[in-house]
Scaffold this motif. Structure first.
Motif, PDB file in Angstrom:
ATOM      1  N   PHE A   1      29.033  -9.319 116.649  1.00 13.44           N
ATOM      2  CA  PHE A   1      29.139  -8.207 115.473  1.00 13.44           C
ATOM      3  C   PHE A   1      29.557  -6.937 116.502  1.00 13.44           C
ATOM      4  N   ARG A   2      30.184  -6.350 115.248  1.00 12.88           N
ATOM      5  CA  ARG A   2      30.779  -5.196 116.292  1.00 12.88           C
ATOM      6  C   ARG A   2      29.929  -4.209 116.050  1.00 12.88           C
TER       7      ARG A   2
ATOM      8  N   GLU B   1      23.657  -1.012 112.176  1.00  5.24           N
ATOM      9  CA  GLU B   1      23.966  -1.565 111.242  1.00  5.24           C
ATOM     10  C   GLU B   1      25.736  -1.835 112.126  1.00  5.24           C
ATOM     11  N   ALA B   2      25.577  -3.313 111.461  1.00  9.34           N
ATOM     12  CA  ALA B   2      26.833  -4.172 112.758  1.00  9.34           C
ATOM     13  C   ALA B   2      27.764  -4.572 111.658  1.00  9.34           C
ATOM     14  N   GLU B   3      29.163  -4.767 111.731  1.00 10.42           N
ATOM     15  CA  GLU B   3      29.969  -6.107 111.254  1.00 10.42           C
ATOM     16  C   GLU B   3      29.721  -7.136 111.954  1.00 10.42           C
ATOM     17  N   GLN B   4      29.719  -7.994 110.860  1.00  6.96           N
ATOM     18  CA  GLN B   4      30.232  -9.559 111.535  1.00  6.96           C
ATOM     19  C   GLN B   4      31.793 -10.012 110.631  1.00  6.96           C
ATOM     20  N   GLU B   5      32.399  -9.910 111.909  1.00  8.90           N
ATOM     21  CA  GLU B   5      34.285 -10.602 111.689  1.00  8.90           C
ATOM     22  C   GLU B   5      33.950 -11.652 110.587  1.00  8.90           C
TER      23      GLU B   5
ATOM     24  N   GLN C   1      33.413 -12.263 106.794  1.00  9.92           N
ATOM     25  CA  GLN C   1      33.689 -10.693 107.026  1.00  9.92           C
ATOM     26  C   GLN C   1      32.213  -9.488 105.683  1.00  9.92           C
TER      27      GLN C   1
ATOM     28  N   ARG D   1      28.404  -6.331 106.323  1.00 10.76           N
ATOM     29  CA  ARG D   1      27.761  -5.449 107.012  1.00 10.76           C
ATOM     30  C   ARG D   1      26.657  -6.388 107.376  1.00 10.76           C
ATOM     31  N   VAL D   2      25.753  -5.982 108.364  1.00  7.63           N
ATOM     32  CA  VAL D   2      25.072  -6.785 108.436  1.00  7.63           C
ATOM     33  C   VAL D   2      23.658  -5.839 109.329  1.00  7.63           C
TER      34      VAL D   2
ATOM     35  N   LEU E   1      21.137  -5.562 112.252  1.00 10.77           N
ATOM     36  CA  LEU E   1      21.387  -6.013 113.673  1.00 10.77           C
ATOM     37  C   LEU E   1      20.268  -5.064 114.297  1.00 10.77           C
TER      38      LEU E   1
ATOM     39  N   ALA F   1      20.685 -11.023 113.877  1.00  8.94           N
ATOM     40  CA  ALA F   1      21.176 -10.485 112.419  1.00  8.94           C
ATOM     41  C   ALA F   1      20.618 -10.725 111.407  1.00  8.94           C
TER      42      ALA F   1
END
Length: 167
Positions: free
Chosen positions: A53-54, A69-73, A76, A78-79, A81, A132
């Motif tokens: 996660f970014r 708040e994070a991005e999963q690739e 794809q 938003r999660v 975390l 997440a």
């Protein structure tokens, strides 16, 4: 010495109450900041990536963890975390954190955010547990929602009962 005299006076001769209050005060004296305000995420390890996660931004922080708040690739999305604060990662805290992820992962209800993944991220040699879950945009606590809508006691209790029903 003044506190001891005050506690004794306020216990009104009740030895059980006196013993309980003294035990609580002794516990507080030996604590390591339990009643101190929680450290903010900026006091912890700076995180830009946690597992797959970014990190985008901090949503909230408490005494033992931070929610990002994070991005999963893949897939794809938003999660939200939740990351256990490195300074709070005692063996007991890690067990409670894992139990929280297990319980939340087992719950299924439209009013409960779904857990997608849990794991441990290694950051500079420090193991950081995380999980997440579904991101609920604009989510607020019941108290914040009730205050912003100036809800009375009855309406607040209905909200609370809805949350209880979900759990």
């Amino acid at each position: 010495s003044e506190r001891a005299a005050l506690v004794e006076r306020l216990s009104a001769g009740d030895p059980v109450l006196l013993a309980r209050v003294q035990a609580l005060l002794t516990g507080h004296e030996g604590s390591q900041g339990f009643l101190d305000p929680p450290r903010r995420a900026s006091d912890d390890l700076p995180l830009s990536v946690v597992g797959p996660f970014r990190v985008v931004r901090v949503i909230g922080a408490g005494g033992t963890g931070t929610v990002y708040e994070a991005e999963q690739e893949l897939p794809q999305r938003r999660v939200a975390l939740k990351v256990l604060r490195s300074g709070a990662a005692t063996r007991g805290a890690m067990r409670r954190f894992e139990a929280e992820a297990q319980v939340l992962g087992a719950l299924r209800h439209p009013s409960i955010a779904q857990v997608y993944q849990a794991g441990v991220h290694d950051a500079a040699g420090v193991s950081i547990p995380y999980f997440a879950m579904e991101l609920v945009p604009g989510a607020r606590t019941i108290c914040d929602f009730a205050a912003s809508h100036a809800l009375g006691v009855e309406a607040r209790l209905r909200l609370f009962l809805n949350a209880c029903d979900a759990v």
